[in-house]
Design an enzyme around this catalytic site. Structure first.
Site, PDB file in Angstrom:
ATOM      1  N   ASP A 113       0.454  -1.255  -0.191  1.00 42.80           N
ATOM      2  CA  ASP A 113       0.227  -0.162  -0.093  1.00 42.80           C
ATOM      3  C   ASP A 113       0.758   0.873   0.202  1.00 42.80           C
ATOM      4  O   ASP A 113       0.603   2.474  -0.302  1.00 42.80           O
ATOM      5  CB  ASP A 113      -0.593  -0.021   1.246  1.00 42.80           C
ATOM      6  CG  ASP A 113      -1.775  -0.184   0.914  1.00 42.80           C
ATOM      7  OD1 ASP A 113      -2.739   0.349  -0.049  1.00 42.80           O
ATOM      8  OD2 ASP A 113      -2.526  -0.414   1.981  1.00 42.80           O
ATOM      9  N   HIS A 151      27.652   0.354 -11.002  1.00 45.00           N
ATOM     10  CA  HIS A 151      26.032   1.222 -10.478  1.00 45.00           C
ATOM     11  C   HIS A 151      26.225   0.436  -8.737  1.00 45.00           C
ATOM     12  O   HIS A 151      24.957  -0.072  -7.910  1.00 45.00           O
ATOM     13  CB  HIS A 151      25.392   0.743 -11.377  1.00 45.00           C
ATOM     14  CG  HIS A 151      25.075   1.316 -12.122  1.00 45.00           C
ATOM     15  ND1 HIS A 151      24.001   1.042 -13.327  1.00 45.00           N
ATOM     16  CD2 HIS A 151      25.639   2.399 -12.618  1.00 45.00           C
ATOM     17  CE1 HIS A 151      24.326   2.415 -14.072  1.00 45.00           C
ATOM     18  NE2 HIS A 151      25.472   3.221 -13.597  1.00 45.00           N
ATOM     19  N   ASP A 188      30.422   8.631  -6.474  1.00 42.44           N
ATOM     20  CA  ASP A 188      29.135   9.024  -6.942  1.00 42.44           C
ATOM     21  C   ASP A 188      27.537   9.713  -6.900  1.00 42.44           C
ATOM     22  O   ASP A 188      26.937   8.742  -5.982  1.00 42.44           O
ATOM     23  CB  ASP A 188      28.963   8.078  -8.255  1.00 42.44           C
ATOM     24  CG  ASP A 188      27.880   8.474  -9.543  1.00 42.44           C
ATOM     25  OD1 ASP A 188      27.811   9.739  -8.912  1.00 42.44           O
ATOM     26  OD2 ASP A 188      28.366   7.585 -10.682  1.00 42.44           O
ATOM     27  N   ASP A 232      25.170  16.009 -10.918  1.00 43.20           N
ATOM     28  CA  ASP A 232      26.258  14.391 -11.014  1.00 43.20           C
ATOM     29  C   ASP A 232      27.021  14.283 -10.544  1.00 43.20           C
ATOM     30  O   ASP A 232      28.133  14.868 -12.119  1.00 43.20           O
ATOM     31  CB  ASP A 232      25.986  14.289 -12.464  1.00 43.20           C
ATOM     32  CG  ASP A 232      26.022  11.778 -12.488  1.00 43.20           C
ATOM     33  OD1 ASP A 232      26.659  11.082 -11.612  1.00 43.20           O
ATOM     34  OD2 ASP A 232      25.827  11.452 -13.716  1.00 43.20           O
ATOM     35  N   HIS A 249      32.052   2.127 -20.215  1.00 38.67           N
ATOM     36  CA  HIS A 249      31.521   2.490 -20.591  1.00 38.67           C
ATOM     37  C   HIS A 249      31.692   4.182 -21.332  1.00 38.67           C
ATOM     38  O   HIS A 249      32.987   4.234 -21.589  1.00 38.67           O
ATOM     39  CB  HIS A 249      30.755   3.214 -18.784  1.00 38.67           C
ATOM     40  CG  HIS A 249      31.836   4.227 -18.149  1.00 38.67           C
ATOM     41  ND1 HIS A 249      32.249   5.538 -18.469  1.00 38.67           N
ATOM     42  CD2 HIS A 249      31.800   4.397 -17.053  1.00 38.67           C
ATOM     43  CE1 HIS A 249      32.760   5.796 -16.894  1.00 38.67           C
ATOM     44  NE2 HIS A 249      32.945   4.549 -16.559  1.00 38.67           N
ATOM     45  N   HIS A 279      26.976  11.780 -21.086  1.00 41.82           N
ATOM     46  CA  HIS A 279      25.926  12.023 -21.234  1.00 41.82           C
ATOM     47  C   HIS A 279      25.170  13.462 -20.434  1.00 41.82           C
ATOM     48  O   HIS A 279      25.843  13.850 -20.162  1.00 41.82           O
ATOM     49  CB  HIS A 279      24.782  11.328 -20.164  1.00 41.82           C
ATOM     50  CG  HIS A 279      25.100  10.818 -18.465  1.00 41.82           C
ATOM     51  ND1 HIS A 279      24.461  11.641 -18.047  1.00 41.82           N
ATOM     52  CD2 HIS A 279      25.674  10.498 -18.021  1.00 41.82           C
ATOM     53  CE1 HIS A 279      24.946  11.601 -16.641  1.00 41.82           C
ATOM     54  NE2 HIS A 279      25.505  10.824 -16.867  1.00 41.82           N
ATOM     55  N   HIS A 309      20.273  11.146 -17.067  1.00 37.41           N
ATOM     56  CA  HIS A 309      20.939  10.531 -18.741  1.00 37.41           C
ATOM     57  C   HIS A 309      19.425  11.477 -19.033  1.00 37.41           C
ATOM     58  O   HIS A 309      18.781  10.891 -19.573  1.00 37.41           O
ATOM     59  CB  HIS A 309      21.238   9.398 -18.101  1.00 37.41           C
ATOM     60  CG  HIS A 309      21.457   8.319 -17.527  1.00 37.41           C
ATOM     61  ND1 HIS A 309      21.608   7.500 -17.560  1.00 37.41           N
ATOM     62  CD2 HIS A 309      22.539   8.960 -16.457  1.00 37.41           C
ATOM     63  CE1 HIS A 309      22.600   7.101 -16.643  1.00 37.41           C
ATOM     64  NE2 HIS A 309      22.932   8.038 -16.095  1.00 37.41           N
ATOM     65  N   GLU A 326      33.282  12.046 -17.421  1.00 30.19           N
ATOM     66  CA  GLU A 326      33.188  11.158 -16.281  1.00 30.19           C
ATOM     67  C   GLU A 326      34.303  10.025 -16.830  1.00 30.19           C
ATOM     68  O   GLU A 326      33.663   9.017 -16.582  1.00 30.19           O
ATOM     69  CB  GLU A 326      32.281  10.833 -16.069  1.00 30.19           C
ATOM     70  CG  GLU A 326      30.898  10.667 -16.761  1.00 30.19           C
ATOM     71  CD  GLU A 326      29.577   9.470 -16.503  1.00 30.19           C
ATOM     72  OE1 GLU A 326      30.079   8.824 -15.215  1.00 30.19           O
ATOM     73  OE2 GLU A 326      28.833  10.376 -16.834  1.00 30.19           O
ATOM     74  N   TYR A 345      38.881   0.408 -14.518  1.00 28.20           N
ATOM     75  CA  TYR A 345      38.603  -0.305 -13.202  1.00 28.20           C
ATOM     76  C   TYR A 345      39.089  -1.763 -13.748  1.00 28.20           C
ATOM     77  O   TYR A 345      38.902  -2.185 -14.482  1.00 28.20           O
ATOM     78  CB  TYR A 345      37.306  -0.633 -13.556  1.00 28.20           C
ATOM     79  CG  TYR A 345      36.240   0.569 -13.724  1.00 28.20           C
ATOM     80  CD1 TYR A 345      35.591   1.685 -12.917  1.00 28.20           C
ATOM     81  CD2 TYR A 345      35.801   1.250 -15.227  1.00 28.20           C
ATOM     82  CE1 TYR A 345      35.010   2.388 -12.607  1.00 28.20           C
ATOM     83  CE2 TYR A 345      35.466   2.780 -15.296  1.00 28.20           C
ATOM     84  CZ  TYR A 345      34.714   3.694 -13.791  1.00 28.20           C
ATOM     85  OH  TYR A 345      34.446   4.682 -13.793  1.00 28.20           O
ATOM     86  N   ARG A 377      36.650   6.817 -11.187  1.00 26.31           N
ATOM     87  CA  ARG A 377      36.218   7.714 -11.669  1.00 26.31           C
ATOM     88  C   ARG A 377      36.323   9.465 -11.732  1.00 26.31           C
ATOM     89  O   ARG A 377      36.054   9.208 -10.036  1.00 26.31           O
ATOM     90  CB  ARG A 377      34.052   7.199 -11.701  1.00 26.31           C
ATOM     91  CG  ARG A 377      33.827   7.988 -12.593  1.00 26.31           C
ATOM     92  CD  ARG A 377      33.101   7.492 -13.485  1.00 26.31           C
ATOM     93  NE  ARG A 377      31.681   6.730 -12.435  1.00 26.31           N
ATOM     94  CZ  ARG A 377      31.106   5.897 -11.722  1.00 26.31           C
ATOM     95  NH1 ARG A 377      32.321   5.670 -12.397  1.00 26.31           N
ATOM     96  NH2 ARG A 377      30.674   6.058 -10.420  1.00 26.31           N
ATOM     97  N   GLU A 411      34.452  12.423 -12.779  1.00 23.91           N
ATOM     98  CA  GLU A 411      32.940  13.271 -13.000  1.00 23.91           C
ATOM     99  C   GLU A 411      32.636  14.622 -12.436  1.00 23.91           C
ATOM    100  O   GLU A 411      32.736  14.911 -12.070  1.00 23.91           O
ATOM    101  CB  GLU A 411      32.002  12.250 -12.642  1.00 23.91           C
ATOM    102  CG  GLU A 411      30.593  12.923 -13.671  1.00 23.91           C
ATOM    103  CD  GLU A 411      29.239  11.577 -13.194  1.00 23.91           C
ATOM    104  OE1 GLU A 411      29.106  10.673 -12.395  1.00 23.91           O
ATOM    105  OE2 GLU A 411      28.342  11.590 -13.558  1.00 23.91           O
TER     106      GLU A 411
HETATM  107  N1  GLY Z   1      25.603   8.204 -11.482  1.00 21.46           N
HETATM  108  C1  GLY Z   1      24.922   8.041 -13.033  1.00 21.46           C
HETATM  109  C2  GLY Z   1      26.174   8.664 -14.025  1.00 21.46           C
HETATM  110  O1  GLY Z   1      27.093   8.617 -13.618  1.00 21.46           O
HETATM  111  O2  GLY Z   1      25.771   8.224 -15.324  1.00 21.46           O
HETATM  112 MN    MN Z   2      27.369  10.101 -14.522  1.00 24.09          MN
HETATM  113 MN    MN Z   3      27.745   9.582 -11.402  1.00 24.88          MN
END
Ligand code: GLY
Ligand code: MN
Ligand code: MN
Length: 433
Positions: free
Chosen positions: A34, A237, A254, A265, A344, A348, A355, A378, A382, A406, A408
């Site tokens: 609920d 992730h 992140d 981000d 990756h 973006h 995104h 970014e 890895y 990373r 970013e």
């Molecule tokens: N935190 C999501 C990305 O970096 O795309």
């Molecule tokens: Mn990002």
């Molecule tokens: Mn990110």
């Protein structure tokens, strides 16, 4: 702000000519039984209306005698509002959101045809709400059944996304202000978290510290925060955030907040105990060089793709210097042999969605950057303990294992070049160690 929403609707209407567009609000999402998640309006719906309630429909049309912008909303209902919160209601929505007409949502089937019957097509994005899709499709079918008698009516359904998302891709000064605020709060959160993190603490404690700052500033997370220590940073992730951090490890954070629907981000990676190991430092320097060089490509007129290509080249050169990749650099890049280390893309679009919408490429033709576009840069490296180099490439010595990095930042394309919204979080080695 109402003027800006009106301008967006005008711009969009100018692009759809004789069409009528129908937008559906987000549904309420169920967390369990609920209990529902906090409501978050659909970004397209919000961009055009500023209206943030569920169970609503917006219609934009130039094919009605008097109405250009019509809303269907939940009517006032004191009993229901006692349980689920206040509603703007039909009367106030007209005034507050500048609609030419507002109806209760229950009248949608009855009132919608008058906005569709003279349109040459219906702009509607088929969504996850099957029942609503069926409503639109059946109204379309009904109109097409009588088309021979009238000789007018929508002969097709078209996705509004390419048109609308091209508008959303370029941010207005008011949108950039919100993004600057989202970035500033996220910068503050990262800086506090970095000081707070130390060996012995758990990842979730750092997460709490970050999200505490978001909450204090009246914002929430833009996406689930990633607080990944040691080898967890090799899981892109990773959101469990359950591990106890150890000395001599890196911590990858992140995290970003959403301020008035606009997102930040940011990723930073730093040594939990304040000191890089030799291997961590070497890899960090490569990622940082890749990121700085990629950011330098953010300039109006440059192809979007150039940012990724630049980062990849710096990363590959670095890995080759270390003997982690061998062979011909052009072949490594073309055949993507670096992918076990960097899987990756380098960024973006960023905006109402993390995104964000908008094209990256027009078939064979590159998308060139324009002032007002906002993107993340970014790159990362890895080296999972389970890394499997591609065939013909050397095995990775275990001294590199478990390092994930990373970096970013959020970057606006300006007339002269770019503005880095998130540069307030340090990333130079001397500021981290
Ligand atoms: N935190 C999501 C990305 O970096 O795309
Ligand atoms: Mn990002
Ligand atoms: Mn990110």
């Amino acid at each position: 702000m109402q003027t800006e929403y009106a301008q967006r609707r005008q711009q969009f209407l100018a692009k759809i000519g004789k069409g009528t567009a129908v937008f559906r609000s987000s549904p309420m999402a169920v967390m369990h039984n609920d209990v529902e998640y906090n409501f978050r309006q659909d970004s397209d719906f919000f961009y055009l209306t500023g209206f943030n309630e569920a169970n609503a429909v917006a219609v934009l049309t130039a094919q009605h005698e008097h109405h250009r912008f019509v809303l269907f909303v939940q009517p006032k209902d004191l009993e229901k509002e006692t349980w689920t919160g206040y509603r703007v209601g039909v009367e106030a929505a007209k005034e507050r959101f500048g609609a030419d007409e507002v109806y209760p949502i229950a009248e949608l089937r009855e009132k919608l045809p008058q906005y569709l019957e003279k349109a040459d097509r219906i702009y509607y994005r088929l969504g996850r709400d099957r029942r609503f899709n069926d409503t639109i499709l059946s109204q379309w079918q009904t109109l097409m059944a009588t088309y021979p008698k009238r000789g007018t009516g929508p002969t097709g359904i078209e996705d509004p996304a390419p048109t609308l998302h091209a508008l959303r891709q370029v941010k207005s000064p008011a949108e950039l202000d919100r993004m600057r605020t989202a970035a500033a709060i996220s910068v503050e959160a990262h800086n506090r978290a970095r000081k707070f993190a130390c060996p012995g603490r758990y990842e979730y404690e750092v997460q709490a510290e970050i999200e505490h700052t978001f909450g204090l500033r009246g914002t929430g997370v833009a996406y689930p925060s990633i607080v990944a220590s040691g080898a967890n940073a090799c899981v892109l992730h990773y959101t469990e955030n359950t591990r106890q951090m150890q000395d001599h490890e890196l911590l990858l954070i992140d995290a970003g907040c959403a301020y008035e629907y606009y997102n930040a981000d940011i990723t930073r990676t730093f040594p939990v105990g304040g000191k890089f190991t030799a291997e961590q430092k070497i890899l960090y320097e490569i990622v940082l060089a890749a990121q700085m060089k990629a950011i330098a490509q953010v300039h109006p007129g440059n192809p979007y793709k150039q940012i990724h290509d630049t980062a990849v080249r710096v990363l590959v050169e670095g890995l080759m210097d270390l003997g982690l990749l061998v062979g011909d650099i052009e072949e490594i890049i073309k055949e993507e042999k670096y992918k076990p280390f960097y899987m990756h893309r380098t960024g973006h679009w960023l905006g109402l969605d993390v995104h964000d919408v908008g094209v990256y490429q027009h078939g064979e033709t590159p998308h060139n950057l324009e002032p007002g576009q906002v993107l993340t840069v970014e790159p990362g490296l890895y080296i999972s303990p389970f890394i499997k180099p591609v065939e013909g490439q050397p095995e990775v010595d275990s001294r590199w294992h478990g390092i994930g990095i990373r970096i970013e930042d959020d970057v606006v394309v300006t007339e002269q070049g770019c503005e880095v919204l998130t540069e307030g979080v340090p990333k130079a080695i001397e500021d981290l160690a």
